[in-house]
Design an enzyme around this catalytic site. Structure first.
Site, PDB file in Angstrom:
ATOM      1  N   GLY A  56      43.697  47.301  27.374  1.00 33.86           N
ATOM      2  CA  GLY A  56      42.417  47.513  26.701  1.00 33.86           C
ATOM      3  C   GLY A  56      42.363  46.599  25.484  1.00 33.86           C
ATOM      4  O   GLY A  56      43.327  46.504  24.723  1.00 33.86           O
ATOM      5  N   ASP A 223      35.834  42.592  26.704  1.00 35.69           N
ATOM      6  CA  ASP A 223      37.081  41.938  26.298  1.00 35.69           C
ATOM      7  C   ASP A 223      36.833  40.730  25.417  1.00 35.69           C
ATOM      8  O   ASP A 223      37.666  40.363  24.586  1.00 35.69           O
ATOM      9  CB  ASP A 223      37.902  41.541  27.522  1.00 35.69           C
TER      10      ASP A 223
HETATM   11  O1  MRU Z   1      42.831  45.017  32.208  1.00 34.69           O
HETATM   12  P1  MRU Z   1      42.491  46.030  31.147  1.00 34.69           P
HETATM   13  O2  MRU Z   1      42.717  47.435  31.606  1.00 34.69           O
HETATM   14  O3  MRU Z   1      43.147  45.714  29.827  1.00 34.69           O
HETATM   15  O4  MRU Z   1      40.927  45.836  30.967  1.00 34.69           O
HETATM   16  C1  MRU Z   1      40.255  46.637  30.042  1.00 34.69           C
HETATM   17  C2  MRU Z   1      38.800  46.441  30.048  1.00 34.69           C
HETATM   18  O5  MRU Z   1      38.249  45.626  30.765  1.00 34.69           O
HETATM   19  C3  MRU Z   1      38.037  47.223  29.043  1.00 34.69           C
HETATM   20  O6  MRU Z   1      36.757  47.528  29.511  1.00 34.69           O
HETATM   21  C4  MRU Z   1      37.928  46.372  27.766  1.00 34.69           C
HETATM   22  O7  MRU Z   1      39.189  45.965  27.334  1.00 34.69           O
HETATM   23  C5  MRU Z   1      37.246  47.082  26.689  1.00 34.69           C
HETATM   24  S1  MRU Z   1      38.307  48.265  25.980  1.00 34.69           S
HETATM   25  C6  MRU Z   1      37.498  48.993  24.729  1.00 34.69           C
END
Ligand code: MRU
Length: 332
Positions: A56, A223
């Protein structure tokens, strides 16, 4: 975040500093096992980010900051540590934002704690700002996990939902399961169950069906948000945004300002992480695909700004045009 354990209810962050080490919830093991891991070196932190023990965007920002603190504590050159931590996951802006911020600090551990506290405060503010968009009994769709696990605490996309629920509203959340790693089914559902918020997990393929019939608002995290408002988020977000627009469903992106990248003109330049095909070919160590088949596994996609109704930030709800003004102000 509120976590129900076998005998207790605890209030805990996704990552924190304790006894000269970083500690983190092992997100790979949820929802069935609640385990806290200890991370003692910046190399271990880099591995925890890569293998998604911590994940995240804002949480990996804090992880990057604590990784730098570990390097300083262990006498490692901070530029070397920064390179190792930056090489873990390319898409989320927060990781780079946090590492850069730590490079100008004398006491990195204290600065990392402040960074984590700042994220949590921003998320609480995002919750207050966004809660007005969530009406009583509203049907909300979210994708992946943009909750407390993803943001040290409280969440971005889940923050307005939390605040609305705590104020007595009763939203209902459709959670995309989010193949291949199932962050929706495993993590978002776990967070909402811990808070007693009504929800159902749907397959990623069912989102169009519900966007056409029942969903009244979509809220997702991000992200990296480019200067023109194009944004990267978990793979599958783009198609949800297109189908939402086709059906007249408002589509919001909740993110702190640390996720905005004023130096990236548009989403075309965002680097998309490609993860191992095994995440697609196998489920729980069981190969579901025929031997000899291969898989492709982009972890994120980019949604053009034209599909976004608004960005829910700690500064208020901004349109893509407001964002350009805000970013221009930042650059002066
Ligand atoms: O691959 P991840 O689980 O790290 O991806 C996370 C996401 O795409 C979330 O939607 C993003 O980081 C926003 S978190 C507030």
């Amino acid at each position: 975040m509120r976590v129900k354990t076998e005998n207790d209810v605890v209030d805990i962050r996704a990552i924190w500093w304790e006894n000269d080490s970083a500690r983190a919830i092992d997100q790979r093991r949820l929802p069935h096992d609640f385990e806290v891991v200890t991370i003692s070196t910046h190399d271990q932190m880099a591995e925890a980010i890569s293998n998604m023990t911590v994940r995240g965007a804002p949480t990996i920002g804090a992880a990057g900051a604590y990784g730098m603190a570990l390097a300083q504590k262990n006498g490692v050159d901070l530029d070397d540590a920064a390179s190792a931590l930056r090489a873990t996951r390319p898409t989320a802006n927060d990781l780079f934002h946090a590492i850069d911020a730590m490079l100008s600090e004398d006491d990195v551990r204290r600065a990392a704690d402040s960074y984590a506290d700042m994220i949590v405060a921003q998320c609480e503010r995002i919750g207050k700002v966004g809660a007005d968009l969530i009406d009583n009994e509203m049907k909300v769709l979210t994708h992946c996990n943009a909750g407390a696990l993803a943001t040290v605490d409280f969440g971005t996309a889940l923050a307005p939902i939390r605040v609305a629920h705590r104020s007595g509203k009763k939203p209902f959340i459709f959670i995309d399961e989010t193949r291949p790693r199932l962050q929706g089914a495993k993590l978002t559902a776990w967070e909402l169950a811990n808070e007693g918020i009504e929800h159902a997990i749907i397959t990623d393929n069912a989102a169009g069906y519900y966007l056409k019939s029942e969903v009244e608002i979509v809220v997702v995290g991000a992200d990296r948000i480019a200067a023109n408002g194009d944004f990267a988020n978990k793979i599958g977000t783009y198609e949800k945004a297109v189908v939402a627009k086709e059906n007249g469903v408002p589509f919001y992106v909740a993110a702190p300002i640390s996720t905005f990248d004023p130096f990236m003109a548009s989403g075309d330049a965002i680097v998309i992480e490609q993860r191992t095909p095994n995440e697609v070919l196998f489920i729980n160590s069981f190969r579901v695909a025929a031997d000899g088949s291969r898989a492709l596994n982009p972890s994120f996609d980019v949604t053009p700004a034209k599909f976004v109704t608004g960005f829910i930030t700690e500064q208020g709800v901004l349109s893509a045009d407001d964002l350009k003004g805000y970013i221009a102000g930042q650059e002066k």
